[in-house]
Design a protein around this motif. Structure first.
Motif, PDB file in Angstrom:
ATOM      1  N   PRO A  98      39.497  44.671  42.864  1.00 56.24           N
ATOM      2  CA  PRO A  98      40.322  45.859  42.818  1.00 56.24           C
ATOM      3  C   PRO A  98      39.644  46.918  41.950  1.00 56.24           C
ATOM      4  N   LEU A  99      39.904  48.190  42.273  1.00 54.36           N
ATOM      5  CA  LEU A  99      39.195  49.260  41.567  1.00 54.36           C
ATOM      6  C   LEU A  99      39.287  49.071  40.053  1.00 54.36           C
ATOM      7  N   THR A 100      40.490  48.824  39.560  1.00 57.44           N
ATOM      8  CA  THR A 100      40.715  48.572  38.126  1.00 57.44           C
ATOM      9  C   THR A 100      41.883  47.597  38.014  1.00 57.44           C
ATOM     10  N   HIS A 119      30.262  60.711  43.572  1.00 60.50           N
ATOM     11  CA  HIS A 119      31.088  59.858  44.420  1.00 60.50           C
ATOM     12  C   HIS A 119      31.639  58.684  43.633  1.00 60.50           C
ATOM     13  N   LEU A 120      32.930  58.406  43.865  1.00 61.71           N
ATOM     14  CA  LEU A 120      33.520  57.139  43.424  1.00 61.71           C
ATOM     15  C   LEU A 120      34.019  56.460  44.695  1.00 61.71           C
ATOM     16  N   MET A 121      33.512  55.271  44.942  1.00 60.65           N
ATOM     17  CA  MET A 121      33.899  54.547  46.168  1.00 60.65           C
ATOM     18  C   MET A 121      34.398  53.170  45.744  1.00 60.65           C
ATOM     19  N   VAL A 122      35.329  52.593  46.527  1.00 61.35           N
ATOM     20  CA  VAL A 122      35.828  51.257  46.201  1.00 61.35           C
ATOM     21  C   VAL A 122      35.408  50.297  47.311  1.00 61.35           C
ATOM     22  N   GLY A 123      35.079  49.071  46.910  1.00 60.92           N
ATOM     23  CA  GLY A 123      34.532  48.097  47.860  1.00 60.92           C
ATOM     24  C   GLY A 123      35.608  47.334  48.616  1.00 60.92           C
ATOM     25  N   HIS A 124      36.406  48.054  49.411  1.00 57.56           N
ATOM     26  CA  HIS A 124      37.348  47.347  50.290  1.00 57.56           C
ATOM     27  C   HIS A 124      36.578  46.965  51.555  1.00 57.56           C
ATOM     28  N   ILE A 167      47.000  37.300  42.965  1.00 55.06           N
ATOM     29  CA  ILE A 167      47.394  38.513  43.706  1.00 55.06           C
ATOM     30  C   ILE A 167      46.322  39.585  43.539  1.00 55.06           C
ATOM     31  N   TRP A 168      45.898  39.817  42.290  1.00 52.93           N
ATOM     32  CA  TRP A 168      44.879  40.845  42.031  1.00 52.93           C
ATOM     33  C   TRP A 168      43.529  40.447  42.617  1.00 52.93           C
ATOM     34  N   ASP A 169      43.280  39.133  42.704  1.00 57.91           N
ATOM     35  CA  ASP A 169      41.986  38.678  43.226  1.00 57.91           C
ATOM     36  C   ASP A 169      41.921  38.785  44.752  1.00 57.91           C
ATOM     37  N   LEU A 170      42.943  38.271  45.437  1.00 53.44           N
ATOM     38  CA  LEU A 170      42.839  38.156  46.901  1.00 53.44           C
ATOM     39  C   LEU A 170      43.664  39.177  47.692  1.00 53.44           C
ATOM     40  N   ALA A 171      44.846  39.538  47.162  1.00 48.10           N
ATOM     41  CA  ALA A 171      45.714  40.432  47.955  1.00 48.10           C
ATOM     42  C   ALA A 171      45.140  41.840  48.170  1.00 48.10           C
ATOM     43  N   PRO A 172      44.213  42.345  47.326  1.00 49.43           N
ATOM     44  CA  PRO A 172      43.651  43.661  47.664  1.00 49.43           C
ATOM     45  C   PRO A 172      43.100  43.691  49.090  1.00 49.43           C
ATOM     46  N   GLU A 320      45.435  53.809  45.359  1.00 49.96           N
ATOM     47  CA  GLU A 320      46.638  53.486  46.147  1.00 49.96           C
ATOM     48  C   GLU A 320      46.918  51.987  46.119  1.00 49.96           C
ATOM     49  N   ILE A 321      45.845  51.214  46.234  1.00 40.20           N
ATOM     50  CA  ILE A 321      46.038  49.766  46.317  1.00 40.20           C
ATOM     51  C   ILE A 321      46.356  49.189  44.939  1.00 40.20           C
ATOM     52  N   VAL A 322      45.758  49.763  43.888  1.00 42.77           N
ATOM     53  CA  VAL A 322      46.091  49.324  42.524  1.00 42.77           C
ATOM     54  C   VAL A 322      47.569  49.612  42.224  1.00 42.77           C
ATOM     55  N   ARG A 323      48.115  50.695  42.777  1.00 37.14           N
ATOM     56  CA  ARG A 323      49.545  50.995  42.571  1.00 37.14           C
ATOM     57  C   ARG A 323      50.419  49.852  43.108  1.00 37.14           C
ATOM     58  N   VAL A 324      50.053  49.333  44.267  1.00 36.18           N
ATOM     59  CA  VAL A 324      50.833  48.225  44.850  1.00 36.18           C
ATOM     60  C   VAL A 324      50.672  46.980  43.972  1.00 36.18           C
ATOM     61  N   LEU A 325      49.434  46.715  43.532  1.00 37.02           N
ATOM     62  CA  LEU A 325      49.176  45.533  42.714  1.00 37.02           C
ATOM     63  C   LEU A 325      49.932  45.616  41.388  1.00 37.02           C
ATOM     64  N   GLU A 326      49.941  46.804  40.791  1.00 38.58           N
ATOM     65  CA  GLU A 326      50.627  46.947  39.502  1.00 38.58           C
ATOM     66  C   GLU A 326      52.134  46.741  39.671  1.00 38.58           C
ATOM     67  N   ALA A 327      52.669  47.184  40.806  1.00 36.32           N
ATOM     68  CA  ALA A 327      54.107  46.956  41.064  1.00 36.32           C
ATOM     69  C   ALA A 327      54.401  45.461  41.103  1.00 36.32           C
TER      70      ALA A 327
END
Ligand SMILES: NC(=O)c1ccc[n+]([C@@H]2O[C@H](COP(=O)([O-])OP(=O)(O)OC[C@H]3O[C@@H](n4cnc5c(N)ncnc54)[C@H](O)[C@@H]3O)[C@@H](O)[C@H]2O)c1
Length: 371
Positions: A98-100, A119-124, A167-172, A320-327
């Protein structure tokens, strides 16, 4: 105009399980000079044995002046600090998922990249996977009919991580895949999680993600404690169903022309006709020209650096995805308190290992994904 000899100098920080794959794919690309940075000298010795041409360093500081870009493949807890250091030095940065580990840190990275004009890119990685492109095409073309629900399973024995839960490891990956194929971020989430082995981190979890516009729920099952390795995404449509099996070499996507006659069930006059009739037809597997997704992703990162194009998975996508993970963190905390109240007359939170109940939370302002 770039000279024939121009090389893009890329440092990979973290030569572990995944960082070593980045180094392999970058080393195969023409015009790329690779530096490997790892705090552990044993890992550097391993890198030297496999990639004798690579420059080696134990600390990013030592090589910052000699590189153009950084790929962050450390454990997630170190992503923010390493990425921030690189961005503030005006280097292009690709951060692994996850990004962070917090929304706050992700926002700081997005802001730093904009301010430093890099550029800031995330490895999805799955958004660079031809099988996921095919699944998205099947959903968007209407070939499956109206999507009723999505189910994902990312299960195996291990690899336990020390700084994040399952969750943070695999759900992203699953949040990325499902929101990518539905072209929408979830509007609410619910979580059921359990610590079976370590008292710190949940190792088995179920999420429910609700997609408001598509009116589709997605059920995400992630586990480090399951005997059989599974990597599947199932999309159940009214007309057809599709299964993406990431472990299959030659039939990654299977489309099942089967289903239930929904109208017959909903027709009150047909109620006595239960059990309903099922439609059964062909099972087909579309041809997919498959190229290693990590190579596609890293080539895209280099292209963006060379052309100035915006990455398909920019920092904002990671945020966006970190927002879901933090929730899901907040929900687990709330669920633990609730479990305490149910199990313990004193109302104290239960010790680790007790069941964690599910809770549902609405996500703030679900942003739409730019396609
Ligand atoms: N996209 C994918 O499909 C995918 C798959 C697996 C892992 N990942 C991600 O890749 C990242 C790395 O995971 P992994 O399984 O390779 O971890 P790992 O533990 O195997 O490797 C991490 C490496 O980073 C080094 N390291 C840690 N902190 C450092 C620092 N500050 N500076 C330099 N080196 C440092 C460690 O010595 C280690 O060698 C994680 O973010 C993980 O989520 C992504």
């Amino acid at each position: 105009m770039r000279s024939q000899q121009h090389q893009d100098r890329v440092a990979v920080v973290g030569y572990g399980y995944w960082g070593s794959k980045h180094v392999r794919v970058l080393s195969s690309m023409p015009g790329v000079a690779v530096t490997v940075v790892d705090a552990n000298p044993d890992r550097l010795a391993e890198a030297a044995a496999h990639h004798p041409m690579a420059t080696l360093a134990t600390c990013l500081d030592d090589v910052l002046d000699d590189i153009d870009a950084v790929i962050v493949a450390t454990p997630p807890g170190a992503h923010a600090a390493v990425a921030r250091q690189a961005l503030e030095a005006a280097k292009h940065v690709l951060v692994e998922k996850p990004l962070t580990t917090s929304v706050w840190d992700a926002e700081l990275l997005v802001e730093a990249a904009a301010r430093r004009r890099v550029h800031l890119m995330v490895g999805h990685t799955f958004e660079y996977n031809a099988a996921v492109w095919k699944l998205r095409e099947l959903v968007r073309s209407g070939a499956l009919g109206r999507v009723l629900y999505v189910d994902t399973a990312r299960l195996s024995l291990g690899r336990y991580q020390s700084d994040v839960n399952v969750i943070w490891d695999l759900a992203p990956h699953d949040i990325s895949i499902v929101s990518y194929i539905l072209d929408e971020m979830p509007s609410s989430t619910a979580v059921w999680a359990h610590c079976n082995i370590s008292s710190q981190h949940a190792d088995v979890a179920y999420l429910r993600l609700d997609f408001e516009r598509a009116k589709v729920p997605a059920y995400v099952h992630v586990s480090w404690l399951t005997p059989n390795k599974t990597r599947q995404v199932t999309v159940v449509g009214e007309r057809k169903m599709a299964v993406y099996d990431d472990l299959s070499d030659n039939e990654r996507i299977r489309v099942y022309d089967i289903g239930v006659d929904v109208d017959a069930i909903d027709d009150p006059t047909a109620a006595h006709a239960l059990p309903v009739s099922y439609r059964t037809g062909d099972i087909t597997s579309p041809y997919i020209a498959f190229k290693e997704p990590l190579l596609v992703q890293d080539e895209h990162f280099l292209d963006c650096i060379r052309t100035g194009a915006r990455p398909d998975t920019p920092g904002e996508r990671g945020l966006e995805i970190v927002r879901v993970l933090e929730a899901t963190n907040e929900l687990q905390g709330a669920a633990r308190d609730l479990a305490g109240a149910l199990h313990d007359p004193s109302g104290l939170a239960p010790e680790a290992g007790r069941p964690v109940l599910g809770m549902r939370r609405r996500l703030p302002n679900p942003p739409q994904i730019a396609s």
